[in-house]
Motif scaffolding. Structure first.
Motif, mmCIF file in Angstrom:
data_model
loop_
_atom_site.group_PDB
_atom_site.id
_atom_site.type_symbol
_atom_site.label_atom_id
_atom_site.label_comp_id
_atom_site.label_asym_id
_atom_site.label_seq_id
_atom_site.Cartn_x
_atom_site.Cartn_y
_atom_site.Cartn_z
ATOM 1 N N GLY A 1 9.017 -19.627 0.980
ATOM 2 C CA GLY A 1 9.133 -20.474 2.158
ATOM 3 C C GLY A 1 8.423 -19.935 3.375
ATOM 4 O O GLY A 1 8.512 -20.516 4.454
ATOM 5 N N GLY A 2 7.715 -18.807 3.214
ATOM 6 C CA GLY A 2 6.961 -18.253 4.327
ATOM 7 C C GLY A 2 7.766 -17.355 5.244
ATOM 8 O O GLY A 2 7.295 -16.982 6.322
ATOM 9 N N ARG A 3 9.002 -16.957 4.866
ATOM 10 C CA ARG A 3 9.834 -16.093 5.683
ATOM 11 C C ARG A 3 9.611 -14.628 5.323
ATOM 12 O O ARG A 3 9.488 -14.276 4.138
ATOM 13 C CB ARG A 3 11.317 -16.425 5.483
ATOM 14 N N LEU A 4 9.571 -13.770 6.336
ATOM 15 C CA LEU A 4 9.384 -12.335 6.108
ATOM 16 C C LEU A 4 10.625 -11.769 5.422
ATOM 17 O O LEU A 4 11.741 -11.882 5.936
ATOM 18 C CB LEU A 4 9.144 -11.621 7.436
ATOM 19 N N VAL A 5 10.427 -11.138 4.264
ATOM 20 C CA VAL A 5 11.562 -10.589 3.505
ATOM 21 C C VAL A 5 11.444 -9.084 3.284
ATOM 22 O O VAL A 5 12.401 -8.457 2.821
ATOM 23 C CB VAL A 5 11.714 -11.304 2.141
ATOM 24 N N TYR A 6 10.295 -8.493 3.612
ATOM 25 C CA TYR A 6 10.122 -7.059 3.388
ATOM 26 C C TYR A 6 9.006 -6.555 4.286
ATOM 27 O O TYR A 6 7.984 -7.230 4.468
ATOM 28 C CB TYR A 6 9.777 -6.780 1.926
ATOM 29 N N ALA A 7 9.211 -5.364 4.860
ATOM 30 C CA ALA A 7 8.189 -4.765 5.712
ATOM 31 C C ALA A 7 8.154 -3.264 5.490
ATOM 32 O O ALA A 7 9.203 -2.613 5.448
ATOM 33 C CB ALA A 7 8.471 -5.069 7.184
ATOM 34 N N ALA A 8 6.954 -2.729 5.316
ATOM 35 C CA ALA A 8 6.748 -1.279 5.206
ATOM 36 C C ALA A 8 5.618 -0.919 6.159
ATOM 37 O O ALA A 8 4.466 -1.288 5.920
ATOM 38 C CB ALA A 8 6.399 -0.889 3.775
ATOM 39 N N LEU A 9 5.959 -0.235 7.245
ATOM 40 C CA LEU A 9 4.997 0.007 8.315
ATOM 41 C C LEU A 9 4.682 1.488 8.463
ATOM 42 O O LEU A 9 5.547 2.346 8.275
ATOM 43 C CB LEU A 9 5.549 -0.522 9.645
ATOM 44 N N LYS A 10 3.437 1.773 8.793
ATOM 45 C CA LYS A 10 2.979 3.103 9.172
ATOM 46 C C LYS A 10 2.417 2.984 10.589
ATOM 47 O O LYS A 10 1.250 2.611 10.778
ATOM 48 C CB LYS A 10 1.909 3.613 8.205
ATOM 49 N N PRO A 11 3.249 3.233 11.628
ATOM 50 C CA PRO A 11 2.804 3.015 13.011
ATOM 51 C C PRO A 11 1.523 3.774 13.338
ATOM 52 O O PRO A 11 1.367 4.935 12.959
ATOM 53 C CB PRO A 11 3.991 3.518 13.837
ATOM 54 N N VAL A 12 0.631 3.110 14.057
ATOM 55 C CA VAL A 12 -0.673 3.699 14.356
ATOM 56 C C VAL A 12 -0.554 4.700 15.509
ATOM 57 O O VAL A 12 -0.777 5.902 15.332
ATOM 58 C CB VAL A 12 -1.703 2.602 14.691
ATOM 59 N N MET A 13 -0.183 4.225 16.691
ATOM 60 C CA MET A 13 -0.139 5.077 17.877
ATOM 61 C C MET A 13 1.242 5.735 17.985
ATOM 62 O O MET A 13 1.975 5.557 18.949
ATOM 63 C CB MET A 13 -0.468 4.254 19.126
ATOM 64 N N ASP A 14 1.569 6.524 17.000
ATOM 65 C CA ASP A 14 2.862 7.197 16.922
ATOM 66 C C ASP A 14 2.612 8.705 17.010
ATOM 67 O O ASP A 14 2.020 9.297 16.106
ATOM 68 C CB ASP A 14 3.566 6.827 15.619
ATOM 69 N N ARG A 15 3.051 9.335 18.091
ATOM 70 C CA ARG A 15 2.768 10.749 18.328
ATOM 71 C C ARG A 15 3.300 11.641 17.213
ATOM 72 O O ARG A 15 2.601 12.525 16.715
ATOM 73 C CB ARG A 15 3.376 11.176 19.671
ATOM 74 N N GLU A 16 4.536 11.411 16.810
ATOM 75 C CA GLU A 16 5.145 12.285 15.800
ATOM 76 C C GLU A 16 4.451 12.140 14.451
ATOM 77 O O GLU A 16 4.109 13.139 13.802
ATOM 78 C CB GLU A 16 6.635 11.961 15.654
#
Length: 541
Positions: free
Chosen positions: A495-510
């Motif tokens: 149905g086009g709804r977000l059900v899963y996300a796996a992110l690697k933040p770009v501007m992340d200092r740590e």
């Protein structure tokens, strides 16, 4: 084995044919002929070579550089593959160009088919075209390997018993190298010039797992291992848990040891294994954890049979467990980020994908993998918010479903119009996304229902000056410029709804600080990755 003659118009989508391959390798034990197995592969039109839609097999004559084309189909019918058994004599087998072509083609097609049927989608190559498997190339055994950017896999020869034996006759080596090509097409950034040692080790671990578990999924292979264990364990029913463990790991060590490409799984797990600088050595620890989970699940399955199972029943049980775990690992790939993947990303992907596919873990497959990963120091994955979307409630969906499943721009628009998601990915606002890919997939769950999803991945690479890198991310370097990157994977339901996300933040200092480290660390990572930038195995060492 050939299927009944049909005109091309009668070939149905998804039709399969059984083909004979060497179950392990060309040299049988105790002077016996090599063990064979049947693999099922999709029917396709084959030209001389053999050349199909996805692969071209090139076999050089023993002397000279000329390629000797081979025909695997019945004369006048390119749709009808004819499967022939291998010669029993070793010398004849090593000279049999036709069987070499049949074996390499069938193993390569079977490996690709396992990925595509598990993920419910076609796997691309990078670059596009066919993968060329040079099954008897003029390279050393240690030069056997997949070459990035060329779509070529070269197979050299090893000296065994006074003969030159093509490495392409070893089923696990073909499966291993083809897996590198599949992973490279699926996630190019896992092994490019910016990839860290962790991603390269991931490549090797996944390729080894596919090689070991796909071969071990053959009942004939498992039965032979159990027969050997029964010889020391006391008869047809005398193979207990210790023998199961030994037979599985002896099998894996045999695959490692007889080929020129990898080291055996030996000894205890080093405390600092995640800092090992050699990709195969680091990846082998994770391979061992998965194999221990297979052994545990295999033993549990045998115990559920009610009475003492025969060797045949145990062999069937072991092959079923191996294939189930293999498909769990492969399915988890589509739940992993497109860049900077680590071992916990692998574990989370496996658990999340299997949870979607098989909600009730009745036989403890997920627990077994979690336990073994935990034993080597990889923290367990909590099932609470494993999807990663609980923090993104109230998202705006200014998208058309038809466009979402095919247009990368629609995915970029979705990210842009949801500041909460944009902030979580820590994207650099002035830099466009360097790569966005959209793929749809359809899978059949055990209850018979079709699971349709859309997977979208994006990558952003940001080049900063030395001063900007220090001010914005705290990176200390003598370099004039620094490239940092990140990205994410988003999965949408039908149905086009977000059900899963796996992110690697770009501007992340740590995160970037841990990845970049010092100049010395960065140089060491670059030096290590340059060795496999174009080729996955070292040259001549």
């Amino acid at each position: 084995m050939a299927f009944p003659k049909k005109s091309p118009g009668d070939i149905k989508a998804g039709q399969m044919v059984s083909v004979t391959v060497l179950a392990e390798g060309p040299i049988g034990s105790g002077g016996q002929p090599p063990l064979t197995a049947q693999v099922r592969i999709p029917v396709e039109r084959l030209r001389r070579g053999p050349t199909g839609h996805r692969y071209a097999i090139h076999i050089r004559k023993w002397r000279g550089t000329n390629v000797s084309p081979v025909t695997l189909t019945r004369q006048g019918d390119p749709w009808q593959l004819v499967s022939l058994p291998p010669p029993e004599e070793l010398r004849e087998l090593l000279d049999d160009t036709r069987f070499l072509a049949q074996h390499v083609y069938a193993v390569a097609m079977n490996t690709l088919d396992i990925f595509e049927t598990t993920l419910g989608r076609r796997m691309p190559w990078v670059p596009e075209g066919r993968v060329v498997l040079k099954a008897r190339d003029r390279v050393t055994a240690t030069d056997t390997g997949y070459e990035r950017g060329t779509n070529i896999i070269r197979f050299g020869s090893v000296d065994r018993m006074g003969y030159k034996v093509p490495t392409a006759l070893y089923r696990d080596i073909v499966a291993h190298e083809v897996t590198h090509a599949i992973l490279d097409g699926f996630r190019p950034a896992w092994a490019d010039h910016l990839a860290t040692m962790e991603q390269l080790a991931m490549h090797e671990a996944l390729a080894d797992l596919v090689a070991i578990l796909s071969v071990f999924s053959s009942r004939e292979v498992v039965y032979r291992q159990l027969e050997a264990a029964a010889g020391t364990g006391g008869g047809q029913r005398g193979v207990g848990d210790d023998e199961l463990m030994r037979s599985l790991f002896d099998f894996a060590r045999d695959l490692f040891a007889r080929g020129p490409l990898r080291e055996p799984l030996l000894g205890p797990v080093p405390e600092n294994w995640q800092d090992l600088v050699e990709p195969h050595a680091r990846g082998s620890v994770v391979v061992g954890a998965v194999l221990r989970a297979v052994r545990h699940l295999w033993s549990e399955r045998n115990a559920r049979m009610g009475g003492p199972p025969s060797l045949q029943q145990k062999a069937e049980s072991g092959s079923i467990v191996a294939m189930r775990v293999l498909r769990m690992v492969i399915r988890g790939l589509s739940y992993m980020p497109p860049v900077d993947v680590g071992w916990r990303d692998l574990l989370r992907g496996i658990i999340a994908a299997d949870l979607d596919m098989v909600p009730e873990d009745a036989y403890g497959y997920r627990d077994a993998l979690q336990n073994e990963f935990s034993a080597i120091g990889i923290r367990r994955v909590s099932l609470h918010n494993i999807s990663g979307v609980d923090n993104y409630q109230g998202l705006r969906y200014p998208i058309r479903l038809s466009a979402l499943g095919s247009d990368p721009q629609e995915v970029q628009r979705f990210v842009w119009e949801n500041p909460r998601l944009l902030d979580a990915a820590r994207l650099e606002r002035r830099t466009p996304l360097s790569s966005t890919r959209v793929r749809t997939s359809e899978r059949v769950s055990p209850d018979g229902f079709i699971i349709s999803e859309i997977g979208a991945s994006f990558i952003q690479t940001v080049r900063m000056s030395r001063k900007e890198a220090y001010v914005r991310l705290g990176l200390k370097t003598r370099r004039e410029y620094v490239d940092v990157r990140g990205g994410g994977l988003l999965r949408f339901d039908a149905g086009g709804r977000l059900v899963y996300a796996a992110l690697k933040p770009v501007m992340d200092r740590e995160r970037q600080g841990l990845l970049f480290g010092s100049d010395q660390h960065h140089d060491a990572e670059e030096a290590a990755s340059s060795g496999v930038r174009d080729k996955f195995h070292g040259t001549g060492e």
